[in-house]
Scaffold this motif. Structure first.
Motif, PDB file in Angstrom:
ATOM      1  N   UNK A 167       0.830  -1.200   0.000  1.00  0.00           N
ATOM      2  CA  UNK A 167       0.000   0.000   0.000  1.00  0.00           C
ATOM      3  C   UNK A 167       0.870   1.257   0.000  1.00  0.00           C
ATOM      4  N   UNK A 168       1.888   1.269   0.877  1.00  0.00           N
ATOM      5  CA  UNK A 168       2.742   2.451   1.001  1.00  0.00           C
ATOM      6  C   UNK A 168       3.486   2.753  -0.291  1.00  0.00           C
ATOM      7  N   UNK A 169       3.831   1.708  -1.065  1.00  0.00           N
ATOM      8  CA  UNK A 169       4.560   1.922  -2.320  1.00  0.00           C
ATOM      9  C   UNK A 169       3.724   2.686  -3.331  1.00  0.00           C
ATOM     10  N   UNK A 170       2.403   2.755  -3.105  1.00  0.00           N
ATOM     11  CA  UNK A 170       1.514   3.515  -3.997  1.00  0.00           C
ATOM     12  C   UNK A 170       0.810   4.644  -3.232  1.00  0.00           C
ATOM     13  N   UNK A 171       1.448   5.087  -2.156  1.00  0.00           N
ATOM     14  CA  UNK A 171       0.933   6.201  -1.356  1.00  0.00           C
ATOM     15  C   UNK A 171      -0.450   5.934  -0.784  1.00  0.00           C
ATOM     16  N   UNK A 172      -0.674   4.677  -0.404  1.00  0.00           N
ATOM     17  CA  UNK A 172      -1.906   4.285   0.258  1.00  0.00           C
ATOM     18  C   UNK A 172      -1.560   3.789   1.661  1.00  0.00           C
ATOM     19  N   UNK A 173      -2.530   3.832   2.566  1.00  0.00           N
ATOM     20  CA  UNK A 173      -2.247   3.352   3.914  1.00  0.00           C
ATOM     21  C   UNK A 173      -3.470   2.645   4.481  1.00  0.00           C
ATOM     22  N   UNK A 174      -3.290   1.842   5.561  1.00  0.00           N
ATOM     23  CA  UNK A 174      -4.411   1.084   6.122  1.00  0.00           C
ATOM     24  C   UNK A 174      -5.586   1.962   6.542  1.00  0.00           C
ATOM     25  N   UNK A 175      -5.315   3.162   7.015  1.00  0.00           N
ATOM     26  CA  UNK A 175      -6.415   4.041   7.419  1.00  0.00           C
ATOM     27  C   UNK A 175      -7.330   4.354   6.236  1.00  0.00           C
ATOM     28  N   UNK A 176      -6.737   4.523   5.059  1.00  0.00           N
ATOM     29  CA  UNK A 176      -7.533   4.773   3.865  1.00  0.00           C
ATOM     30  C   UNK A 176      -8.367   3.580   3.458  1.00  0.00           C
TER      31      UNK A 176
END
Length: 415
Positions: A167-176
């Motif tokens: 997720x982080x590699x695509x600027x996404x995170x668990x909160x999203x």
């Protein structure tokens, strides 16, 4: 209504959408299509699909789970959601998921072109990570509010890449991901078209199947540990061979299903790693996956208990220790009977013979059923081949299924 244009599927336009999706993920040194969930190829096709929908005038967004959405029609009412997934298994086929996404967009465009008076907005949904790279169906589970913080933080793929890292590699995170859950009553119905991935429809010469239930899936990770030793000097009766234990477990699976399963039971050992994996060394360790599927939760539990007993007994016979981890579980689901009935009625009106059938494979529809009534249309798979480059559905069959999807979507969206 008199004088109203009838919405019609444009098979040629649908094919251009489908072909463009499959321009992504053709890796030169690998066969088939390779768009694993949250890979660069997967995210690239999502960006393209979002741009295509925006160019067609839909209201486009991507949520924190990388689901791509395009909406058409009024706001303020529960939507009719149409869709499937864009990701593939490694070296997969062109039709699994991608066809359903192309059909969903074509249905929306057909309604737009015919100026169908929409009481409910139509939403095209390209879900993310349906193929279970991280052990679940990330996109549809996020939409249905079924993801948990614990799973998001601990899930990892077969190569040890954590979901949070992907997720982080695509600027996404668990909160999203957690924030992507749709409110209750915001979706009137979810419809998905998918290739059957089995031989039933082709064998019976039936153009469409209507799924009434979807099998559950349990993913077990198993480790057998013995002793790595010289293959020439260690007597056969003094070995602790991890591969021999694995082989005995594999050959016992048909008997286990016969004793504890149903006609819908499936058990598969699909990924194996041996260590040290050298021709002249007895394997000291075997790591492997076991995928258990059944349409009945009780039967699935019986099979999992039977596997644990079997692994314990085999380990004792071969002088091995074992570790079993349940990596994920998706329960069997009965799909909405009212939607299934609507699909059968519309198929009859279109003179499309249909059959009600279970789905042995997992699909977004089963998780979306927790949010809204869900329906699942199958079209035939040539030879029953799927999850392989040879996957194929005749285009005439794809268009026939799309016509059924469109008819049901129009009825749901204008009433």
């Amino acid at each position: 209504m008199a004088g109203e244009r009838r919405a019609e599927i444009d098979g040629r336009r649908m094919r251009t959408i489908f072909d463009a999706i499959n321009d992504f993920g053709r890796v030169t040194d690998l066969p088939g299509w390779n768009r694993p969930g949250l890979s660069d190829e997967d995210m690239a096709v999502r960006r393209w699909f979002a741009a295509r929908m925006q160019g067609e005038g839909l209201r486009v967004s991507m949520d924190g789970a990388a689901n791509v959405s395009g909406r058409l029609g009024p706001e303020g009412a529960p939507c009719v959601m149409l869709g499937s997934h864009l990701d593939t298994v490694p070296s997969g086929g062109a039709f699994d998921g991608a066809l359903g996404v192309a059909v969903a967009l074509e249905c929306a465009l057909a309604m737009r072109d015919a100026e169908v008076p929409l009481v409910h907005p139509v939403e095209v949904m390209a879900t993310s990570e349906e193929e279970g790279r991280f052990g679940g169906m990330l996109g549809s589970q996020a939409l249905a509010g079924l993801t948990t913080q614990e799973w998001l933080e601990t899930a990892a793929d077969a190569d040890g890449v954590r979901l949070t890292e992907a997720l982080a590699s695509h600027n996404l995170d668990p909160a999203g991901v957690m924030a992507s859950a749709r409110p209750a009553n915001s979706v009137r119905a979810f419809l998905e078209l998918h290739v059957e991935q089995g031989p039933v429809l082709e064998r019976a010469s039936i153009p469409v199947g209507i799924a009434d239930r979807v099998s559950g899936v349990v993913h077990l990770g198993v480790t057998l540990r013995g002793v790595a030793n010289h293959s020439g000097t260690t007597p056969m009766d003094m070995r602790a061979d991890a591969f021999a234990g694995l082989a005995e477990i594999a050959t016992a699976i048909p008997g286990l299903i016969a004793g504890r399963g149903t006609d819908q039971s499936r058990i598969t050992i699909g990924k194996v790693e041996l260590s040290p994996n050298f021709p002249h060394t007895i394997p000291g360790e075997a790591l492997f996956s076991i995928i258990v599927r059944d349409a009945e939760s009780v039967a699935m539990d019986r099979l999992c208990a039977g596997l644990r007993d079997l692994i314990a007994a085999v380990s004792e016979r071969h002088g091995l220790t074992n570790e079993i981890v349940e990596r994920s579980r998706i329960e069997p689901v009965m799909l909405d009977a009212g939607l299934a009935g609507l699909l059968r009625k519309e198929a009859e009106a279109l003179a499309l013979p249909s059959v009600v059938m279970p789905s042995g494979a997992g699909h977004d529809a089963q998780t979306m059923q927790a949010l809204a009534p869900a329906g699942l249309i199958f079209v035939p798979s040539r030879g029953g081949v799927s999850h392989a480059p040879g996957e194929w559905t005749d285009w005439e069959a794809a268009v026939a299924g799309a016509r059924l999807m469109l008819a049901a979507a129009v009825r749901l969206a204008r009433e």
